[in-house]
Write a protein that holds these residues in place. Structure first.
Motif, PDB file in Angstrom:
ATOM      1  N   LEU A  63      47.061  19.418  10.003  1.00  0.00           N
ATOM      2  CA  LEU A  63      45.786  19.133   9.354  1.00  0.00           C
ATOM      3  C   LEU A  63      45.969  18.804   7.878  1.00  0.00           C
ATOM      4  O   LEU A  63      45.406  17.835   7.361  1.00  0.00           O
ATOM      5  N   PHE A  69      45.014  15.149   6.032  1.00  0.00           N
ATOM      6  CA  PHE A  69      43.899  15.031   5.119  1.00  0.00           C
ATOM      7  C   PHE A  69      44.287  15.074   3.645  1.00  0.00           C
ATOM      8  O   PHE A  69      43.442  14.917   2.778  1.00  0.00           O
ATOM      9  N   THR A  85      38.247  18.460   5.745  1.00  0.00           N
ATOM     10  CA  THR A  85      38.954  18.843   6.970  1.00  0.00           C
ATOM     11  C   THR A  85      38.047  19.546   7.974  1.00  0.00           C
ATOM     12  O   THR A  85      38.420  19.717   9.133  1.00  0.00           O
ATOM     13  N   ARG A 144      38.346  20.152  12.266  1.00  0.00           N
ATOM     14  CA  ARG A 144      38.717  21.508  12.662  1.00  0.00           C
ATOM     15  C   ARG A 144      37.614  22.182  13.472  1.00  0.00           C
ATOM     16  O   ARG A 144      37.878  22.930  14.401  1.00  0.00           O
TER      17      ARG A 144
END
Length: 365
Positions: free
Chosen positions: A9, A13, A258, A262
């Motif tokens: 992640l 990002f 993010t 998520r």
């Protein structure tokens, strides 16, 4: 060796977050339902303004802007500017709605999450994080339609300023919103990310009230818009103006780029964990829809030669992405670069000795 999802992640990002104002990572390491529960606990307001108060503050404070030195509001779907001129009176909602020319529609309040999809009569209906000024005709025509990317040839109506046309624009096409009648609505390009973050907010804070099936059919598109139109300074400032009316609670999806992935699609960020049902796993493409490139992953139990191809809907082969041996249980990551191709649906197909699988992907321009 597969890396932890939180590491993936951060890599995905890092560059996007650096270009956005004051971005943070909220609840690092949390995903899915756990993350959404944390967001509700920390960011859901306990109260919001009344309908009348919220509507007036939306116009005269939250979305207030100046064009050529004149104060007013701009409709989010079409860019239509209406000044505060106290006609027919100085009440903000009446001021921007009623225009001097009775044949010219003004601006009213858009519920980005439609009222009929579970928010009508609830606190969610009045939550300012998904309310915006909108040209009356565009608001009415959008109605309860879901958001989507619409192929230009399938667009019935184009909206800009205070006009509607059925003809494809020949200039500045990104400034137009689009409608495929009775099917979907597509906001203009510079509001897509804002709309997506409002949708993520409502789906999180009011999941017990709203029609999540309505949201689920749009989530891949909204995730794409989150990436293509990140938070800008105006949106960031606006969410904190709203906090003055809603318990000091900003929209967290504006603060952390993010969060959306998520919270709603963590599986798209790492295909290494896809189950090997029937001896193989061919992941969905990410992002999907996509504007330039999209990526997917293939894993198999038995090593074998595999050919991965992309076709258009007429069955014409567009590209061969792989043609050779794929080892057992080692992710094969493939990228489809659509440079030079027309917008529309495409099919990618993986064919081995023991399996064949296809997935669809939407290219947008």
């Amino acid at each position: 060796m597969p890396r932890p999802l939180c590491f993936v992640l951060l890599l995905l990002f890092a560059s996007a977050a650096a270009a956005q104002p004051e971005q943070v990572v909220l609840f690092p390491g949390q995903m899915g339902a756990e993350l959404r529960a944390s967001l509700v606990a920390d960011y859901k307001p306990s109260s919001v303004p009344s309908e009348a108060t919220g509507k007036d503050r939306m116009y005269d404070t939250i979305w207030r802007t100046a064009v050529d030195g004149v104060d007013g509001v701009v409709g989010v779907y079409t860019g239509f500017f209406v000044p505060f001129d106290c006609v027919p009176n100085c009440d903000p909602s009446q001021d921007v709605f009623n225009q001097p020319n009775e044949n010219t529609q003004g601006i009213n309040q858009e519920h980005i999450w439609p009222r009929a999809e579970g928010v009508d009569g609830t606190q969610a209906e009045r939550d300012l994080h998904h309310l915006a000024p909108t040209f009356v005709r565009a608001n009415s025509d959008r109605g309860n339609l879901p958001f989507a990317e619409i192929v230009d040839a399938q667009t019935d109506d184009w909206y800009v300023d205070n006009t509607v046309t059925s003809t494809i624009p020949t200039a500045d096409i990104d400034a137009y919103s689009e409608r495929d009648r009775n099917i979907a609505f597509e906001p203009r390009e510079d509001f897509k990310g804002d709309a997506a973050r409002s949708m993520f907010y409502v789906a999180t804070m009011y999941a017990d009230l709203v029609n999540l099936a309505f949201f689920d059919q749009q989530v891949e598109t909204l995730l794409l818009w989150q990436n293509l139109d990140p938070t800008d300074d105006d949106e960031y400032a606006r969410t904190f103006v709203i906090t003055g009316f809603e318990d000091d609670k900003p929209n967290p999806f504006v603060l952390d780029s993010t969060l959306a992935h998520r919270a709603f699609s963590p599986q798209t960020l790492s295909a290494e964990s896809d189950p090997l049902a029937d001896g193989f796993a061919l992941s969905s493409a990410y992002p999907n829809p996509f504007a330039t490139t999209t990526t997917f992953t293939l894993r198999i139990v038995t090593p074998q030669p595999v050919r991965v191809e992309v076709f258009d809907l007429l069955g014409r082969r567009i590209a061969v992405l792989h043609d050779g041996l794929v080892p057992a249980d080692a992710p094969l990551r493939l990228t489809f670069d659509a440079a030079g191709l027309s917008a529309g649906l495409y099919v990618y197909r993986a064919t081995g000795e023991t399996f064949r699988a296809t997935r669809r992907v939407m290219l947008v321009r």
